[in-house]
Scaffold this motif. Structure first.
Motif, short mmCIF file in Angstrom:
data_model
loop_
_atom_site.label_atom_id
_atom_site.label_comp_id
_atom_site.label_asym_id
_atom_site.label_seq_id
_atom_site.Cartn_x
_atom_site.Cartn_y
_atom_site.Cartn_z
N GLU A 145 -5.63 0.55 -0.30
CA GLU A 145 -4.32 0.92 -0.40
C GLU A 145 -3.92 2.02 1.14
O GLU A 145 -2.91 2.20 1.38
CB GLU A 145 -4.10 2.01 -1.55
N ALA A 146 -5.14 2.47 1.64
CA ALA A 146 -4.90 3.35 2.78
C ALA A 146 -4.40 2.56 3.99
O ALA A 146 -3.72 2.93 4.75
CB ALA A 146 -6.32 4.08 3.23
N VAL A 147 -4.78 1.08 4.16
CA VAL A 147 -4.12 0.43 4.89
C VAL A 147 -2.86 -0.35 4.50
O VAL A 147 -1.73 -0.41 5.07
CB VAL A 147 -5.25 -0.60 5.61
N LEU A 148 -3.02 -1.34 3.48
CA LEU A 148 -2.01 -1.85 2.85
C LEU A 148 -0.92 -0.92 2.09
O LEU A 148 -0.83 -1.14 0.71
CB LEU A 148 -2.50 -3.11 1.96
N ASN A 149 -0.17 0.05 2.75
CA ASN A 149 0.20 1.11 1.87
C ASN A 149 1.80 0.94 1.47
O ASN A 149 2.42 1.66 0.90
CB ASN A 149 0.05 2.42 2.46
N ARG A 150 2.24 -0.26 2.03
CA ARG A 150 3.81 -0.56 1.98
C ARG A 150 3.84 -1.47 0.41
O ARG A 150 4.45 -2.60 0.56
CB ARG A 150 4.42 -1.39 2.99
N LYS A 181 2.16 -8.40 3.33
CA LYS A 181 3.23 -8.16 3.19
C LYS A 181 3.37 -6.43 3.16
O LYS A 181 4.14 -5.74 3.16
CB LYS A 181 4.43 -8.64 2.23
N PHE A 182 2.08 -6.15 2.45
CA PHE A 182 1.91 -4.65 2.26
C PHE A 182 1.43 -3.83 3.24
O PHE A 182 1.41 -2.52 3.37
CB PHE A 182 0.92 -4.33 1.18
N LEU A 183 1.14 -4.50 4.40
CA LEU A 183 1.00 -3.94 5.74
C LEU A 183 2.09 -3.40 6.51
O LEU A 183 2.99 -4.22 6.79
CB LEU A 183 0.51 -4.71 6.45
N PRO A 184 1.91 -1.91 6.72
CA PRO A 184 3.66 -1.39 7.19
C PRO A 184 3.75 -1.78 8.57
O PRO A 184 2.67 -2.22 9.44
CB PRO A 184 3.14 0.24 7.18
N ALA A 188 1.96 -3.62 -7.24
CA ALA A 188 2.20 -4.68 -6.59
C ALA A 188 1.16 -5.28 -6.06
O ALA A 188 0.79 -6.45 -5.99
CB ALA A 188 3.09 -4.14 -5.40
N ARG A 189 0.23 -4.45 -5.56
CA ARG A 189 -1.17 -5.06 -4.92
C ARG A 189 -1.95 -5.53 -6.11
O ARG A 189 -2.37 -6.80 -6.04
CB ARG A 189 -1.97 -4.09 -4.05
N GLU A 190 -2.22 -4.96 -7.18
CA GLU A 190 -2.69 -5.45 -8.44
C GLU A 190 -2.24 -6.57 -8.74
O GLU A 190 -3.16 -7.82 -9.02
CB GLU A 190 -2.94 -4.47 -9.37
N CYS A 239 -7.54 -4.82 -11.94
CA CYS A 239 -8.04 -4.10 -11.03
C CYS A 239 -7.14 -2.81 -10.49
O CYS A 239 -5.89 -2.79 -11.18
CB CYS A 239 -8.28 -4.82 -9.39
N ASP A 240 -7.62 -1.85 -9.82
CA ASP A 240 -6.82 -0.59 -9.55
C ASP A 240 -7.09 -0.55 -8.05
O ASP A 240 -8.10 -0.12 -7.66
CB ASP A 240 -7.22 0.41 -10.45
N ASN A 241 -5.80 -0.65 -7.29
CA ASN A 241 -5.99 -0.34 -5.71
C ASN A 241 -5.37 1.00 -5.40
O ASN A 241 -4.80 0.83 -4.28
CB ASN A 241 -5.51 -1.51 -5.14
N ALA A 242 -5.40 2.16 -6.26
CA ALA A 242 -4.81 3.29 -5.71
C ALA A 242 -5.46 4.54 -5.92
O ALA A 242 -5.04 5.42 -5.37
CB ALA A 242 -3.33 3.26 -6.56
N ASN A 243 -6.53 4.37 -6.78
CA ASN A 243 -7.01 5.70 -7.24
C ASN A 243 -8.45 5.87 -6.80
O ASN A 243 -9.15 5.21 -6.74
CB ASN A 243 -6.98 5.94 -8.60
N ARG A 244 -8.92 7.06 -6.65
CA ARG A 244 -10.29 7.58 -6.74
C ARG A 244 -10.74 7.85 -8.13
O ARG A 244 -9.94 7.96 -8.85
CB ARG A 244 -10.39 9.07 -5.71
N GLY A 245 -12.11 7.96 -8.04
CA GLY A 245 -12.57 8.10 -9.71
C GLY A 245 -14.00 7.53 -9.75
O GLY A 245 -14.84 7.67 -8.84
N TYR A 246 -14.20 7.19 -11.07
CA TYR A 246 -15.54 6.46 -11.36
C TYR A 246 -15.40 5.80 -12.68
O TYR A 246 -14.04 5.63 -13.08
CB TYR A 246 -16.57 7.47 -11.32
#
Ligand SMILES: [Fe+2]
Length: 557
Positions: A477-482, A387-390, A487-489, A502-509
């Motif tokens: 998140e680049a693909v499932l961006n809706r 459902k997150f696929l636009p 919500a994804r987490e 989990c975190d499906n939104a951020n860059r980092g380390y």
């Protein structure tokens, strides 16, 4: 070389008037070359008495040459603890490495290289402690794609003075041509790749490393901390395994053996890793950290990995009903997934790992930290993720998502390039961790998102896992961006037993701190990598307590 010598004695070289000469004159007298240090300095693979130091020096005539090196305990270099000279070779892309021995455990050192034209910048490094340390702190990094953006994770790590180490789990470079990954529209204009083409030949790989190492944040993090590095697939080609890669075509790109050799040579040239193995391909190795932790670095990509399961066999079922697909899945499961000969590590490395775990456990070391590439925890993507696929997603993305979702419904994993695709090998790994580790902490990169997994064992946890997000490569998140934030987490943690966070939104380390009592994972989220300046945007802290029954489940701290 282990003698403690004064700087003057090293350079005097028997010249009576050496003290009156400028550095260039003395250096010339000792036959050091003219040229230029092009990419700073680096260090890595710290042992109790040794550390690798690295630089790149392009000689004035682009031929072979010789430079000096010095290691001291303070930045005045008044008293050298080791020094020498080292050959510069064009065939090694002018990169030089010295395995400096005779050092003292648990000490900080400075180092530099010397030419007839002057010195390199001064590097900072340290050796591993031999006993009695209260903590170990390191940055866990992976997946830095230069053209996607700036390396804020490297930059943020520079601001953490207490770090003992940087640990890089691979995808230090990416192999693609300009405009492929990222597509031209997603590339940051200032971050232009060299060479322009996909890298295949030895000089291609060398040039790509040189381009990445122009990055000032990467260069500075190398200068200031020792690194322990392992490669993943993109140091070779996408989805690499022992005898090939998804992104390698022998018909147009030559043999896999030749490409693999080029990639390995460039990796050893450019990174501060010790040449450990006689076979020239094995990078698995161990670091003892003062009786607190044993760091065991693995290669799940090149030395032993069997080919990934091939989901293309299910494409003919795209238009068929679930009963037909179920029969195909059943036979696939028996044929591919239940085959015990399919391996991630290969027999020799698997046996070596078991021995290292047993040795560390018997020595009473509280933590066994496994540095490896891909997620061990069985994270999968449930049907609700669709459902997150636009609506405007490509037809290819929609078809991919639809088929994978049907396979997950039938009990197969969504992704098979990680340990999910090798369930028998994973079972052996988890059994080894449970039997032979005191507290097992597994590190993973590769996925471009952040994860905290509790790894299931027999009656208790076999260990815990930290999957760090990427430095700059895009995540799901680049693909499932809706999706609304979180919500994804929520869908993923609900579906996946053992996925604590989990975190499906951020860059980092991830900043990892280990003490005898606990492992603390501090997930650092950095801002958009598309702009040069971006502030820290978030930190999430999880803790796993050490215990007599192994590492305990992750909890928010
Ligand atoms: Fe990656």
């Amino acid at each position: 070389m282990t003698l403690v010598v004064s700087r003057r004695r090293f350079f005097a070289g028997g010249l009576a008037a050496a003290g009156a000469l400028g550095l260039g004159g003395v250096a010339n007298a000792r036959g050091l070359s003219h040229g230029m240090f092009t990419h700073g300095v680096a260090s890595g693979d710290p042992l109790g008495e040794a550390v690798i130091i690295w630089t790149r020096f392009v000689t004035a005539d682009a031929g072979p040459g010789r430079i000096g090196w010095e290691v001291a305990e303070d930045e005045s270099f008044a008293t050298l603890v080791a020094s020498g000279t080292v050959e510069v070779r064009p065939a090694r892309d002018f990169c030089v490495k010295v395995d400096v021995g005779g050092l003292k455990p648990g000490r900080h050192y400075v180092y530099r290289f010397i030419s007839a034209k002057g010195d390199s910048v001064t590097g900072l490094t340290r050796t591993a402690p031999d006993k009695g340390v209260a903590s170990l702190s390191f940055a866990q990094l992976s997946c830095a794609n230069l053209a996607f953006g700036y390396f804020h994770a490297y930059r943020d790590a520079l601001s953490r003075p207490d770090l003992d180490l940087c640990v890089h789990l691979g995808d230090y470079i990416y192999e693609y041509r300009r405009g492929k990954y990222p597509a031209a529209k997603d590339a940051v204009p200032e971050r232009v790749l060299e060479p322009e083409t996909e890298i295949v030949s030895p000089s291609d790989y060398h040039r790509r490393y040189a381009r990445y190492r122009d990055d000032p944040d990467l260069q500075e993090l190398h200068r200031t901390k020792p690194w322990i590095v392992i490669w993943d697939d993109h140091e070779f080609a996408d989805d690499a395994w022992r005898d090939g890669a998804e992104n390698h075509d022998p018909l147009t790109q030559g043999t896999w053996a030749a490409r693999r050799a080029a990639a390995i040579a460039a990796y050893f040239d450019w990174l501060p890793i010790r040449h450990a193995s006689r076979d020239g391909i094995s990078i698995y190795r161990r670091f003892d950290w003062g009786g607190l932790a044993t760091l065991i670095a693995l290669d799940t990509r090149i030395v032993g990995r069997s080919k990934q399961p091939d989901y293309d066999v299910f494409k003919p079922y795209t238009d068929k009903d679930d009963a037909a697909l179920a029969a195909a899945v059943e036979s696939f499961r028996k044929r591919e997934m239940a085959d015990p000969s399919r391996t991630m590590l290969g027999k020799a490395q698997e046996a070596w790992l078991g021995g290292e775990l047993r040795r560390s456990k018997a020595a009473g070391v509280p933590w066994q930290i496994i540095l490896q590439q891909v997620l061990v925890g069985s994270v999968s993507s449930p049907p609700e993720m669709s459902k997150f696929l636009p609506d405007d997603a490509s037809e290819g993305s929609k078809a991919f998502m639809a088929l994978r979702t049907r396979l997950v419904t039938q009990g197969l994993p969504f992704v098979v390039d990680n340990w999910n695709g090798y369930p028998m090998a994973r079972a052996r790994l988890l059994a080894a961790l449970q039997a032979n580790a005191n507290n097992a902490l597994v590190l993973a990169g590769d996925s471009h998102n952040a994860w905290a997994n509790d790894l299931p064992g027999d009656g208790r946890l076999a260990g815990v896992e930290i999957g760090c997000t990427s430095v700059s490569s895009p995540g799901i998140e680049a693909v499932l961006n809706r999706a609304e934030p979180g919500a994804r987490e929520a869908v993923l943690t609900e579906f996946n037993e053992g996925l604590s966070w989990c975190d499906n939104a951020n860059r980092g380390y991830t900043l990892v701190t280990v003490t005898p009592e606990a492992a603390v994972a501090n997930y650092i989220a950095t801002g958009s990598v598309r702009t040069r300046d971006a502030a820290l945007t978030g930190e999430t802290r999880l803790v796993s307590a050490a215990s007599a029954h192994g590492a305990q489940a992750w909890a928010r701290a």
